[in-house]
Scaffold this active site. Sequence first.
Site, PDB file in Angstrom:
ATOM      1  N   SER A  86       0.833  -1.209   0.000  1.00 43.21           N
ATOM      2  CA  SER A  86       0.000   0.000   0.000  1.00 43.21           C
ATOM      3  C   SER A  86       0.866   1.256   0.000  1.00 43.21           C
ATOM      4  O   SER A  86       2.015   1.228  -0.440  1.00 43.21           O
ATOM      5  CB  SER A  86      -0.918  -0.021   1.221  1.00 43.21           C
ATOM      6  N   LEU A  87       0.295   2.345   0.518  1.00 44.47           N
ATOM      7  CA  LEU A  87       0.963   3.641   0.616  1.00 44.47           C
ATOM      8  C   LEU A  87       1.390   4.183  -0.746  1.00 44.47           C
ATOM      9  O   LEU A  87       2.478   4.726  -0.915  1.00 44.47           O
ATOM     10  CB  LEU A  87       2.176   3.553   1.556  1.00 44.47           C
ATOM     11  N   CYS A  88       0.519   3.999  -1.744  1.00 45.43           N
ATOM     12  CA  CYS A  88       0.810   4.557  -3.074  1.00 45.43           C
ATOM     13  C   CYS A  88      -0.414   5.309  -3.602  1.00 45.43           C
ATOM     14  O   CYS A  88      -0.762   5.211  -4.781  1.00 45.43           O
ATOM     15  CB  CYS A  88       1.247   3.466  -4.048  1.00 45.43           C
ATOM     16  N   GLY A  89      -1.067   6.038  -2.694  1.00 44.66           N
ATOM     17  CA  GLY A  89      -2.202   6.851  -3.106  1.00 44.66           C
ATOM     18  C   GLY A  89      -3.366   6.004  -3.591  1.00 44.66           C
ATOM     19  O   GLY A  89      -3.676   4.950  -3.039  1.00 44.66           O
ATOM     20  N   PHE A  91      -3.506   4.362  -6.384  1.00 46.16           N
ATOM     21  CA  PHE A  91      -3.035   3.478  -7.455  1.00 46.16           C
ATOM     22  C   PHE A  91      -3.828   2.173  -7.496  1.00 46.16           C
ATOM     23  O   PHE A  91      -4.379   1.791  -8.535  1.00 46.16           O
ATOM     24  CB  PHE A  91      -1.540   3.200  -7.252  1.00 46.16           C
TER      25      PHE A  91
END
Length: 326
Positions: A86-89, A91
């Site tokens: 995770s932690l990719c907006g 996406f």
Amino acid sequence: MPSLKEIKGRIASVNSTRKITSAMKMVASSKLHHAQVAIQNMLPYEELLEHILKSFLAAEAEAQTVYDQVRPVKRAALVVFTSNSSLCGGFNANTIRMMLNAVDEYDKTIGRENVEIYPIGRKVYEKANKMGLKVQGEFSALADKPNVQQCIEIAMELGKKFAEGEIDKVELIYHHFKSAGSQVLTRKTFLPIDIESELQADHERDLTSVIATKESQEYLKKRGDRSLESGDRSQEEVKPLNDNFIVEPDMDTVLTELLPKMAHLMLYTALLDSNASEHAARMVAMQTATDNADELLRELNLQYNKSRQQAITNELLDIVGGSVNN
């Protein structure tokens, strides 16, 4: 109003978070650079294959292969590209949303039980299983380490099913990487292959920069436009080939060999685009988080100074009030 100790604790907590987001942004930037290099290494093969196919399309002979035959859709497959983490907006969320929209569209015509999902990435694999969709395999390792051989195996499996009539249409859902600041969510037909539309597809990419700010992207775009106007445009134009060539054994046989290679390239290109887009999205998300942490720190420091000043003022007032009473 929170006490000075509470504000100090919050400042320390935000500082720790900022260090993490800043480090993750640097890691994503490094991985993005490697992903851009991988795309750059693939481009010569893509350009040469396109050159060959364009020369065949320029010929007057009509060639028909099993891979470009359009037929009524009774069974379909979706190859969906997401990340493992995770932690990719937005996406992953945007890709999964487009997949669910595609499944809903097919549900109205052929039923969702006739839709197969090939999940590239753990996020889409978990979501497809949770939704009870028909998942064909698990390819999470590809999302972290793109592998051309495994892409060829998946493309060959899909091509075999399409040739034998088990699947009538295959679609790709992925992010097309244009630059560090722009990734376009794309849904396109993989099989049957439309050679002309594929050769005219948008192949524009900025593989030179990992800067994602809007101002820098506009500057690079303007600089690129000026370089094209100054004479670099001639390098992009494909020189016409000599049409007097002989195809052995025949056009159909050659295209039957070339089209699977084009399918392998399309799948591998989508994987590289998705991989680069993931790192770019994570880099932007972590940069935004770092900027937000800086803003929060500024507000907390201001609040801390105000509270400290207020505490000192109250103590002075108590001292002055006590002396007056005495």
